[in-house]
Structure formats: structure tokens, C-alpha cells
Design a protein around this motif. Sequence first.
Motif, PDB file in Angstrom:
ATOM      1  N   ILE A 176      51.031 -22.085  33.162  1.00  0.00           N
ATOM      2  CA  ILE A 176      50.834 -23.346  32.176  1.00  0.00           C
ATOM      3  C   ILE A 176      52.148 -23.941  31.817  1.00  0.00           C
ATOM      4  CG2 ILE A 176      51.348 -22.264  29.928  1.00  0.00           C
ATOM      5  CD1 ILE A 176      48.404 -23.416  29.326  1.00  0.00           C
ATOM      6  N   THR A 177      53.319 -23.106  32.401  1.00  0.00           N
ATOM      7  CA  THR A 177      54.492 -23.977  31.994  1.00  0.00           C
ATOM      8  C   THR A 177      55.027 -24.770  33.352  1.00  0.00           C
ATOM      9  OG1 THR A 177      55.929 -21.998  32.375  1.00  0.00           O
ATOM     10  CG2 THR A 177      55.122 -22.731  30.190  1.00  0.00           C
ATOM     11  N   TYR A 178      54.238 -24.372  34.411  1.00  0.00           N
ATOM     12  CA  TYR A 178      54.619 -24.831  35.869  1.00  0.00           C
ATOM     13  C   TYR A 178      54.306 -26.304  35.996  1.00  0.00           C
ATOM     14  CZ  TYR A 178      55.119 -23.752  40.867  1.00  0.00           C
ATOM     15  OH  TYR A 178      55.291 -24.091  42.184  1.00  0.00           O
ATOM     16  N   ARG A 179      55.406 -27.038  35.914  1.00  0.00           N
ATOM     17  CA  ARG A 179      55.504 -28.545  35.956  1.00  0.00           C
ATOM     18  C   ARG A 179      54.595 -29.148  37.168  1.00  0.00           C
ATOM     19  NH1 ARG A 179      58.865 -31.706  36.389  1.00  0.00           N
ATOM     20  NH2 ARG A 179      57.894 -33.645  35.159  1.00  0.00           N
ATOM     21  N   ASN A 180      54.863 -28.585  38.520  1.00  0.00           N
ATOM     22  CA  ASN A 180      54.235 -28.934  39.603  1.00  0.00           C
ATOM     23  C   ASN A 180      52.452 -28.947  39.506  1.00  0.00           C
ATOM     24  OD1 ASN A 180      56.875 -28.246  40.095  1.00  0.00           O
ATOM     25  ND2 ASN A 180      56.236 -27.777  42.323  1.00  0.00           N
TER      26      ASN A 180
ATOM     27  N   GLY B  90      47.871 -33.092  39.416  1.00  0.00           N
ATOM     28  CA  GLY B  90      46.706 -33.254  39.164  1.00  0.00           C
ATOM     29  C   GLY B  90      45.832 -32.193  38.915  1.00  0.00           C
ATOM     30  N   PHE B  91      46.505 -31.117  38.585  1.00  0.00           N
ATOM     31  CA  PHE B  91      45.583 -29.903  38.085  1.00  0.00           C
ATOM     32  C   PHE B  91      45.777 -29.634  36.814  1.00  0.00           C
ATOM     33  CE2 PHE B  91      46.431 -28.930  42.513  1.00  0.00           C
ATOM     34  CZ  PHE B  91      45.181 -28.821  43.089  1.00  0.00           C
ATOM     35  N   HIS B  92      44.806 -29.984  35.817  1.00  0.00           N
ATOM     36  CA  HIS B  92      44.978 -30.313  34.282  1.00  0.00           C
ATOM     37  C   HIS B  92      44.352 -28.718  33.863  1.00  0.00           C
ATOM     38  CE1 HIS B  92      46.717 -34.291  34.236  1.00  0.00           C
ATOM     39  NE2 HIS B  92      46.209 -34.547  35.264  1.00  0.00           N
ATOM     40  N   ILE B  93      45.219 -28.054  33.148  1.00  0.00           N
ATOM     41  CA  ILE B  93      44.563 -26.980  32.262  1.00  0.00           C
ATOM     42  C   ILE B  93      43.947 -27.429  31.087  1.00  0.00           C
ATOM     43  CG2 ILE B  93      45.161 -24.643  31.439  1.00  0.00           C
ATOM     44  CD1 ILE B  93      47.400 -24.303  33.599  1.00  0.00           C
ATOM     45  N   GLU B  94      42.579 -27.379  31.137  1.00  0.00           N
ATOM     46  CA  GLU B  94      42.114 -27.894  29.927  1.00  0.00           C
ATOM     47  C   GLU B  94      41.550 -26.925  29.053  1.00  0.00           C
ATOM     48  OE1 GLU B  94      39.373 -30.886  31.099  1.00  0.00           O
ATOM     49  OE2 GLU B  94      40.893 -32.039  31.859  1.00  0.00           O
ATOM     50  N   ALA B  95      41.675 -25.495  29.269  1.00  0.00           N
ATOM     51  CA  ALA B  95      41.216 -24.529  28.222  1.00  0.00           C
ATOM     52  C   ALA B  95      41.989 -23.347  28.586  1.00  0.00           C
ATOM     53  CB  ALA B  95      39.684 -24.475  28.240  1.00  0.00           C
ATOM     54  N   VAL B  96      42.293 -22.437  27.621  1.00  0.00           N
ATOM     55  CA  VAL B  96      42.718 -20.944  27.892  1.00  0.00           C
ATOM     56  C   VAL B  96      41.876 -20.191  27.072  1.00  0.00           C
ATOM     57  CG1 VAL B  96      44.859 -19.592  27.783  1.00  0.00           C
ATOM     58  CG2 VAL B  96      45.181 -22.267  28.265  1.00  0.00           C
TER      59      VAL B  96
END
Lengths: 228, 228
Positions: A117-121, A126-132
Motif C-alpha cells: 500500500i505504500t508502494y508508489r509505483n 494506475g493501480f488504485h487500492i480502493e479497499a483493504v
Amino acid sequence: MSLQSLPGAVAKKEPVAEMRSAKISESAVRRLSLYLRLLQEADSLGQETISSEELADRAGTTAAQVRKDLSLFGSFGKRGLGYAVSELLQEIREILGLNRSWRVALVGAGKIGSALITYRNFRTRGFHIEAVFDTDPDKVGKRWGTQTILDDTEMGSVLAGKRIEIAVIAVPADAAQGVVDRVVASGVSAILNFAPVRLRVPKGVSLRNVDMVVEMEGLAFALTSTER
Amino acid sequence: MSLQSLPGAVAKKEPVAEMRSAKISESAVRRLSLYLRLLQEADSLGQETISSEELADRAGTTAAQVRKDLSLFGSFGKRGLGYAVSELLQEIREILGLNRSWRVALVGAGKIGSALITYRNFRTRGFHIEAVFDTDPDKVGKRWGTQTILDDTEMGSVLAGKRIEIAVIAVPADAAQGVVDRVVASGVSAILNFAPVRLRVPKGVSLRNVDMVVEMEGLAFALTSTER
DNA sequence: CTATCATTGTGAATGATTTCACAAGGTGTC
DNA sequence: GACACCTTGTGAAATCATTCACAATGATAG
């Protein structure tokens, strides 16, 4: 001199959609992803053209391999000159489906999830983490990056509601198959699995595994077999 | 009925050392590592024998592939019966070089490193992390699992002194090649790289890459190319 | 405008990996 | 002990991936 301005370059390429019928090997796709990264580096340094040989050198492969890989999708170069960096960049982005953003969910708020989740790349590609999600009551409700950790029981409805496309599985091995079954039932059709277990997915669902123990054992084998 | 007691099984196998001359493909080694895990699961459930077909089902491959993979190293089965689980287990451990422990160093005490060091499967498989390095003065000196984080400048002498065999690189991309050059100079001959960059290593040094962005882009490609 | 040079795109050749198919070997039953 | 049945180990065949090699194309110089 720039190639973008030359009329031939774009007009000549084959429509990408038509090429998709052929089966593309996983290793070819891996290489395209690598070429993309190398092209972005070249582009950010202001390089305007690149030959298959130069790209191959940087990628650790051969010029023929580069040309063959690209020819699976069209003709993007100019004979005698090479490829226009920014144009080829854009073509590969299109081929890989990176000209849009992807809705991603992370299942398992442990150390690996934290690294992701902290990985900027990730975001920049374009990979958006929208839920955990997590099952641990101590974690649920905590903020994690831009996300609040949700309870595992909400997973089905949230995945469907947000129309999540890709799930990253970072839970213990014995929980992974259950998670996969549920995310697939909620409409997810691509999975990146970090759990050290072989998952079963229905046809039509893509699965990639990242397994550090397998990689380490591969190194142990290499060290063992070269010993004398 | 147990196979271990039957005299034929052990006497028949070819010496592993002799078989090593042939080139074994990376994918075959990956599958062996997977078979090993599946056999350990079967063994811990008390299963005594397993057929190539059952092992193939669990591994997601074919029975012929399993038999071919194993035949690269010897004959471990009994016609009509299958393989003795605990015996095959042991054979594969020997093939992969897992009947000993390996001295591992971790370079980069970030999130990925943190995930690795707490990963139990690592230690249980014989991979012992014996040193951790970082450049960040805030991290150096802190305890991390059983290890104290050492300053990057000590890396060369510590790696050589502890005769570290495998290095795990978990530093930013732009620092990775420099780290690789230094660990190789200190006698490390196998590297697991998590940095998103193509590393160059001298001949004789083994390198494996774990690249999450490449995997995610592979999934994006699969989703894009099956769309209609 | 012609000659020279560089580099692509791609069939054909080669090499590697997987699958097939079956003889050989071993078990269990009557 | 003969027969029916399983499952391995492995050449041969088929498939898949990489490399070769060169005609085609375009740039450049004179």
C-alpha cells in the motif's frame, strides 16, 4: 530527430484489437512490461529514439526477441532508425491495458499488504487500492494509507459495490482459497496471490503468484548444483 | 502399506550428483519446489503414498509432467503403486539443496524487508537471515527480529566475515545495482531482488527477481485482452 | 539521383518444453 | 502361479519459444 512527426509511423501499425486473437505467452507479456519501464527511463532522460538492440541490451535479451515481441502487436518502428521512444511507450501502455486505472482491493492487512500500500509505483501505474480488508478486530477501523481497514465480513458487498477488478491476496495460506472463492463470487476476475499455496480459480479468472520461498529454493538449487 | 521398507526403492535411484550435468529448466525447478510443499502437506496429514496423477492435480499440472520432472534426477517411484510420500519429500529436499541451512543477508530495512524477516516459512525452510543492513541512521542500531540493523558501510566486512551466501535486495531501484556489485564482491553468489530494476550480475551469480508491478501489469493485460 | 548504411519485420531454422503413448514392472486375487 | 490391474519411466511426437538471417525500407551523403 523526432519520429513522431513522420506520417508513416502511426498509419502503418496494425489495429491492436485484431492482434489479440493470437495467444501471447506469459513471458512475452513480462518482457513487454519490462520494455515499458526501460522506455520510461529513456524517455525521462530525453532520449527520442531507441533501436531494438539498445532496448534488448537494457532488458537483458536479444534484439531479435524484442522485435518479435513487438511484432506480435504491430509494426511500431522505422527501418534504419529504430523506435520513437515516446510513441513505443504509448503503444505498450495500450497493449498492456495501462491507459486507464484499475480498481484493486487488498485482502490481509499484514506486513506484505503494508509494503504494497505504500508502494508508489503501484499508484503511478494506475493501480488504485480502493479497499483493504482484514479479520483482526484490532486492525479493523484503523487507517492505512488513504484507506480504512474494513471487516472481512463486508468484503462481498464492498467488492461488488466498488466494482473491484483485481484482488491482492495477502492472507495466511490456509485462508487464501476461501478468500479467493469469495472475491471471485463478488466479480473480481484477476488475482495476485502472495500466500504460499496453489489456488484454484474458475476459467476466465486470471491468477499470478508471488512466492518468495519458491524463489529462494530456486537459488538454493542453483548454488547446490554448481558446487563441486 | 509403506514403501520405505521395500529394498528396491532406494537401491534403484540414480546418484543425484551424476544427473546434475544436464541443464534443468527454471520452470522445472519451480515445480519441484511446489511438489515439495504439496508433499509436506500430504505427509503431515499422514498420507504414505501418492501417484503422479494426484500430485499433478494438486500442483495444477499433468501426471506426465510430474514424472518427467522427477525423472530428470532419478527413479523414485514404484510402478503400480506410486511414490512414498516421505521418501520423495526427502529426495526433493536433497535435489534442491535444502538438507542444510543457508546464510542469508537482507539489504534494506523497509516494508518488504520487514515482511520477509517475520516470515516463518523462511526459517523453517533453512534460510537463516544472519544480517540486516540499511543506510538510514534512524534505523541503524534498532533491533529487528533477532537481528540488529547494521550500517550499510559495514556490509562488505560482515558479509565476508559471516560467509553469507544469499543476499535479498530490498532497497530503492536506483540503489540496487550498487548494492549488488558490493555483495558480489563480498562473496555472495545468489541474489533475490525485489527492486523494480534489471540487475547485472557476473557469470556464476544466480539472480531471481520478484517484481510486483510486472505481475500486476500481466493481470491488466489479461483483463484487457479478454474484454469484448 | 544514386550509392551506402542502418535497422526493422518476418519466414525459416533451431532449440526447449510439454504431452503422448506404451512397454516394463510391480501388486493383489483366486 | 496365472491373470487382471495400476502406475511408473521414457522414447517419440507435438507444441511452443527463441534465434537466425535476410529482403525490405528508409535515412543520409555526395
